[in-house]
Design an enzyme around this catalytic site. Structure first.
Site, PDB file in Angstrom:
ATOM      1  N   PHE A 167       0.808  -1.230   0.000  1.00  0.00           N
ATOM      2  CA  PHE A 167       0.000   0.000   0.000  1.00  0.00           C
ATOM      3  C   PHE A 167       0.835   1.270   0.000  1.00  0.00           C
ATOM      4  CE2 PHE A 167       0.828   0.002   4.581  1.00  0.00           C
ATOM      5  CZ  PHE A 167       0.942   1.354   4.844  1.00  0.00           C
ATOM      6  N   LYS A 191      -1.190  -7.239  -9.285  1.00  0.00           N
ATOM      7  CA  LYS A 191      -2.172  -7.323  -8.189  1.00  0.00           C
ATOM      8  C   LYS A 191      -1.793  -6.243  -7.175  1.00  0.00           C
ATOM      9  CE  LYS A 191      -3.065  -8.507  -4.475  1.00  0.00           C
ATOM     10  NZ  LYS A 191      -3.454  -7.514  -3.441  1.00  0.00           N
ATOM     11  N   ARG A 195      -5.763  -1.641  -0.384  1.00  0.00           N
ATOM     12  CA  ARG A 195      -6.081  -0.458   0.440  1.00  0.00           C
ATOM     13  C   ARG A 195      -6.135   0.823  -0.376  1.00  0.00           C
ATOM     14  NH1 ARG A 195      -1.949  -2.051   5.088  1.00  0.00           N
ATOM     15  NH2 ARG A 195      -3.077  -3.803   5.960  1.00  0.00           N
ATOM     16  N   SER A 244       5.329  -6.905   3.346  1.00  0.00           N
ATOM     17  CA  SER A 244       5.886  -7.192   4.672  1.00  0.00           C
ATOM     18  C   SER A 244       6.672  -8.510   4.656  1.00  0.00           C
ATOM     19  CB  SER A 244       4.754  -7.261   5.691  1.00  0.00           C
ATOM     20  OG  SER A 244       3.855  -8.283   5.310  1.00  0.00           O
ATOM     21  N   CYS A 299       9.401   1.818   3.437  1.00  0.00           N
ATOM     22  CA  CYS A 299      10.299   0.701   3.776  1.00  0.00           C
ATOM     23  C   CYS A 299      11.726   1.186   3.948  1.00  0.00           C
ATOM     24  CB  CYS A 299      10.240  -0.375   2.708  1.00  0.00           C
ATOM     25  SG  CYS A 299      10.953   0.196   1.167  1.00  0.00           S
ATOM     26  N   GLU A 398       8.859  -4.030  13.228  1.00  0.00           N
ATOM     27  CA  GLU A 398       8.689  -2.949  12.249  1.00  0.00           C
ATOM     28  C   GLU A 398       7.370  -2.244  12.598  1.00  0.00           C
ATOM     29  OE1 GLU A 398       7.571  -3.890   8.154  1.00  0.00           O
ATOM     30  OE2 GLU A 398       8.824  -2.250   7.436  1.00  0.00           O
TER      31      GLU A 398
HETATM   32  P1  NAD Z   1       1.512  -6.587   3.049  1.00  0.00           P
HETATM   33  O1  NAD Z   1       2.567  -7.632   3.130  1.00  0.00           O
HETATM   34  O2  NAD Z   1       0.405  -6.636   4.037  1.00  0.00           O
HETATM   35  O3  NAD Z   1       0.805  -6.618   1.605  1.00  0.00           O
HETATM   36  C1  NAD Z   1       1.552  -6.640   0.408  1.00  0.00           C
HETATM   37  C2  NAD Z   1       0.752  -7.384  -0.654  1.00  0.00           C
HETATM   38  O4  NAD Z   1       0.559  -8.739  -0.232  1.00  0.00           O
HETATM   39  C3  NAD Z   1      -0.639  -6.786  -0.902  1.00  0.00           C
HETATM   40  O5  NAD Z   1      -0.883  -6.786  -2.287  1.00  0.00           O
HETATM   41  C4  NAD Z   1      -1.563  -7.726  -0.146  1.00  0.00           C
HETATM   42  O6  NAD Z   1      -2.840  -7.822  -0.745  1.00  0.00           O
HETATM   43  C5  NAD Z   1      -0.826  -9.065  -0.214  1.00  0.00           C
HETATM   44  N1  NAD Z   1      -1.075  -9.901   0.980  1.00  0.00           N
HETATM   45  C6  NAD Z   1      -1.262  -9.471   2.257  1.00  0.00           C
HETATM   46  N2  NAD Z   1      -1.433 -10.519   3.083  1.00  0.00           N
HETATM   47  C7  NAD Z   1      -1.348 -11.634   2.320  1.00  0.00           C
HETATM   48  C8  NAD Z   1      -1.440 -13.033   2.598  1.00  0.00           C
HETATM   49  N3  NAD Z   1      -1.651 -13.495   3.830  1.00  0.00           N
HETATM   50  N4  NAD Z   1      -1.308 -13.901   1.579  1.00  0.00           N
HETATM   51  C9  NAD Z   1      -1.075 -13.463   0.310  1.00  0.00           C
HETATM   52  N5  NAD Z   1      -0.986 -12.150  -0.001  1.00  0.00           N
HETATM   53  C10 NAD Z   1      -1.111 -11.240   0.982  1.00  0.00           C
HETATM   54  O7  NAD Z   1       2.265  -5.176   3.082  1.00  0.00           O
HETATM   55  P2  NAD Z   1       1.618  -3.727   3.173  1.00  0.00           P
HETATM   56  O8  NAD Z   1       1.086  -3.520   4.546  1.00  0.00           O
HETATM   57  O9  NAD Z   1       0.753  -3.468   2.017  1.00  0.00           O
HETATM   58  O10 NAD Z   1       2.930  -2.829   2.966  1.00  0.00           O
HETATM   59  C11 NAD Z   1       3.803  -2.482   4.001  1.00  0.00           C
HETATM   60  C12 NAD Z   1       4.973  -3.441   4.094  1.00  0.00           C
HETATM   61  O11 NAD Z   1       5.677  -3.488   2.857  1.00  0.00           O
HETATM   62  C13 NAD Z   1       6.001  -3.008   5.129  1.00  0.00           C
HETATM   63  O12 NAD Z   1       6.434  -4.145   5.812  1.00  0.00           O
HETATM   64  C14 NAD Z   1       7.108  -2.404   4.290  1.00  0.00           C
HETATM   65  O13 NAD Z   1       8.383  -2.410   4.895  1.00  0.00           O
HETATM   66  C15 NAD Z   1       7.071  -3.285   3.097  1.00  0.00           C
HETATM   67  N6  NAD Z   1       7.680  -2.649   1.933  1.00  0.00           N
HETATM   68  C16 NAD Z   1       8.894  -3.099   1.535  1.00  0.00           C
HETATM   69  C17 NAD Z   1       9.527  -2.501   0.472  1.00  0.00           C
HETATM   70  C18 NAD Z   1      10.871  -2.964   0.014  1.00  0.00           C
HETATM   71  O14 NAD Z   1      11.303  -2.525  -1.032  1.00  0.00           O
HETATM   72  N7  NAD Z   1      11.549  -3.827   0.731  1.00  0.00           N
HETATM   73  C19 NAD Z   1       8.912  -1.446  -0.221  1.00  0.00           C
HETATM   74  C20 NAD Z   1       7.648  -1.025   0.197  1.00  0.00           C
HETATM   75  C21 NAD Z   1       7.042  -1.648   1.290  1.00  0.00           C
END
Ligand code: NAD
Length: 513
Positions: A167, A191, A195, A244, A299, A398
């Site tokens: 998001f 995909k 949010r 995450s 991130c 985090e």
């Molecule tokens: P998230 O992991 O909750 O969601 C990311 C994606 O995974 C979304 O598209 C979501 O629909 C999907 N998803 C969520 N739960 C799932 C599940 N149980 N099974 C399958 N798919 C699932 O992350 P978020 O809250 O949207 O974003 C924030 C996180 O992303 C933070 O931890 C941040 O550090 C990380 N992030 C990392 C980077 C990087 O480059 N390393 C960049 C941006 C964000």
């Protein structure tokens, strides 16, 4: 323009109640959801529900993958010249609509417009890199590897690839992925985060406006059902994931078990080390923008300042003084420097971390829970915790919100050890005037991206982005040269032709040399 984002008033009684019905984009066609499952989208600055998102079923994902597979058969053969022209046209579409994209980011994510414009600019870098595909896809050639034998290699596309995005950068992270993937000759299924899906839908719409054939880029909205189908689908060759750490690990394990190439970028806890000789004003300015910018939902945000020796007291005081002046408000108000958090639940979770930090013995220098806001937006003030220790949950987890922890370290070596012991390894920064110390830090810091007097060292589009340890799973970093490698597979030709002396063709010169 096909309206992926057609603003259809639902059972609205007034304009204020209108919700946007967001659609999937499959084979160039905007489609309403068929699963019967939906999710609400909110404006975090007002708390008002502004959109309704369809959550795709496995069958809907299959349709998107089928559209991408059909498109691949033609797209893989489209010339480099034509692909380049289309990518330039897309670059111009995104540049021309930058403000509109930014407004959508602010409306659903909450970040201030200046941050949103910055996000679009960083996304554009990746399209611009993809415009150089003729250069990136050049093969290699070795003449006369053995007598009469030449060897050359080319990079071929993989087929259908999928991207799953978080998001916090709803436009930039998709742009880390699909321009390079498609420039390399692949077709794509995106995909986005449920949010704040509007910006991703809009940039996909612009992609079709630029002239790309239907099915080259498809968008399916959804939750874990859509993600898990993509991870298992036999026609999907590769997965790019950003989100995450627990979900990144799940994505990596599931998709590799299904034979796919995977890059899965996870969460972070980025440290900024401040040495006693640092420019404290620069360090404090950097800490405030890197910890609280975009409400800490980055991130590469700085979430831990490691104050070495005598730097601690002046650093904490300089940060505190700057926090007083930070203006928090709706992202579309030009006076705001920080907007709300993404959801009410996330705001409450972050506030609870502040409570846990205080209970564990951290000194609450500034308590964001005390800030007052009008209305129903998901706002939280900024927090500074001092004397944080590595055993506290505020240090270990985090938080992903506007909370900065200060850990005091006696020496440079203690600071480096802290970084090494931390399970994440996305970014790390050092603030110092000492070139020798900075150079040593480059070598010692256990993280994938290092900043020297730069708090958020996100690489430019022609390098590649990737953390270490629990911040990334898989072999390749994302975008830039590593992205091109990720989205292509090598093919190597070894060739032998008859000696010219034996040729039956008249070559027009003596061949008995
Ligand atoms: P998230 O992991 O909750 O969601 C990311 C994606 O995974 C979304 O598209 C979501 O629909 C999907 N998803 C969520 N739960 C799932 C599940 N149980 N099974 C399958 N798919 C699932 O992350 P978020 O809250 O949207 O974003 C924030 C996180 O992303 C933070 O931890 C941040 O550090 C990380 N992030 C990392 C980077 C990087 O480059 N390393 C960049 C941006 C964000």
């Amino acid at each position: 323009m096909s309206t992926v984002l057609s603003s259809v008033p639902s059972a609205a009684t007034s304009d204020a109640d209108a919700v946007e019905r967001i659609r999937h984009l499959v084979g160039g066609e905007a489609r309403p959801g068929a699963s019967g499952r939906t999710a609400p989208v909110f404006n975090p600055a007002t708390g008002r529900r502004t959109g309704e998102l369809p959550l795709a079923s496995s069958e809907e994902v299959d349709e998107a993958v089928a559209a991408a597979a059909t498109a691949f058969e033609e797209w893989r053969r489209v010339s480099v010249a034509r692909r380049t022209k289309l990518m330039f046209a897309y670059r111009n579409q995104v540049a021309e609509h930058a403000r509109e994209i930014a407004k959508r980011l602010t409306a659903e994510h909450g970040k201030v417009l200046a941050d949103a414009m910055g996000e679009v600019a960083r996304g554009l870098e990746n399209i611009e890199y993809a415009c150089g595909l003729a250069e990136h896809l050049k093969g290699t050639y070795n003449e006369q590897a053995s007598t009469g034998v030449d060897v050359y290699s080319v990079r071929r596309p993989l087929g259908v690839v999928a991207g799953i995005t978080p998001f916090n950068f709803p436009a930039m992270v998709p742009l880390w992925m699909f321009p390079n993937a498609i420039a390399c000759g692949n077709t794509f299924v995106l995909k986005p985060s449920p949010r704040d899906p509007g910006a991703a839908s809009f940039i996909a719409e612009l992609f079709h406006e630029a002239g790309f054939p239907p099915g080259v880029l498809n968008v399916v909205h959804g939750d874990h059902v859509a993600v898990n189908r993509l991870l298992e689908h036999p026609a999907v060759q590769a997965i790019s994931f950003v989100g995450s750490t627990p979900v990144a690990r799940h994505v990596y394990e599931t998709a590799t078990a299904h034979g796919k190439r995977v890059q899965a970028l996870g969460g972070a806890k980025n440290h900024m080390v401040v040495l006693p000789d640092a420019d404290i004003d620069l360090a404090a300015d950097s800490a405030v923008s890197a910890a609280y910018g975009s409400a800490g939902e980055r991130c590469m945000a700085i979430s831990v300042a490691v104050a070495v020796g005598d730097s601690a007291d002046p650093l904490v005081e300089a940060i505190r003084a700057r926090m007083e002046k930070l203006r928090i408000g709706p992202g579309d108000d030009p006076a705001s420097e920080m907007g709300p958090l993404i959801t009410a639940e996330h705001r409450d979770r972050v506030a609870d971390y502040v409570r846990q930090g205080a209970e564990a013995g951290a000194r609450v220098v500034v308590d964001g829970r005390r800030a007052q806001f009008d209305g129903d937006g998901f706002f939280l003030g900024v927090t500074l915790l001092d004397h944080v220790t590595p055993d506290m949950t505020v240090y270990r987890d985090e938080i992903f919100g506007p909370v900065l922890c200060v850990v005091r370290a006696d020496t440079y070596h203690d600071a480096v050890e802290l970084l090494s012991d931390n399970p994440w390894g996305n970014g790390a920064a050092i603030f110092t005037r000492d070139g020798g110390a900075a150079r040593q830090f480059q070598e010692d810091a256990d993280a994938g991206m290092i900043g020297l007097n730069v708090p958020i060292p996100v690489p430019v589009g022609y390098h590649s982005f990737g953390g270490w340890k629990e911040s990334a799973f898989g072999a390749h970093a994302i975008y830039g040269p590593e992205g091109v490698h990720f989205y292509t597979k090598p093919k190597v030709m070894t060739t032998r032709w008859p000696d010219p002396a034996g040729s039956r063709v008249d070559l027009g010169f003596p061949t008995n040399r």
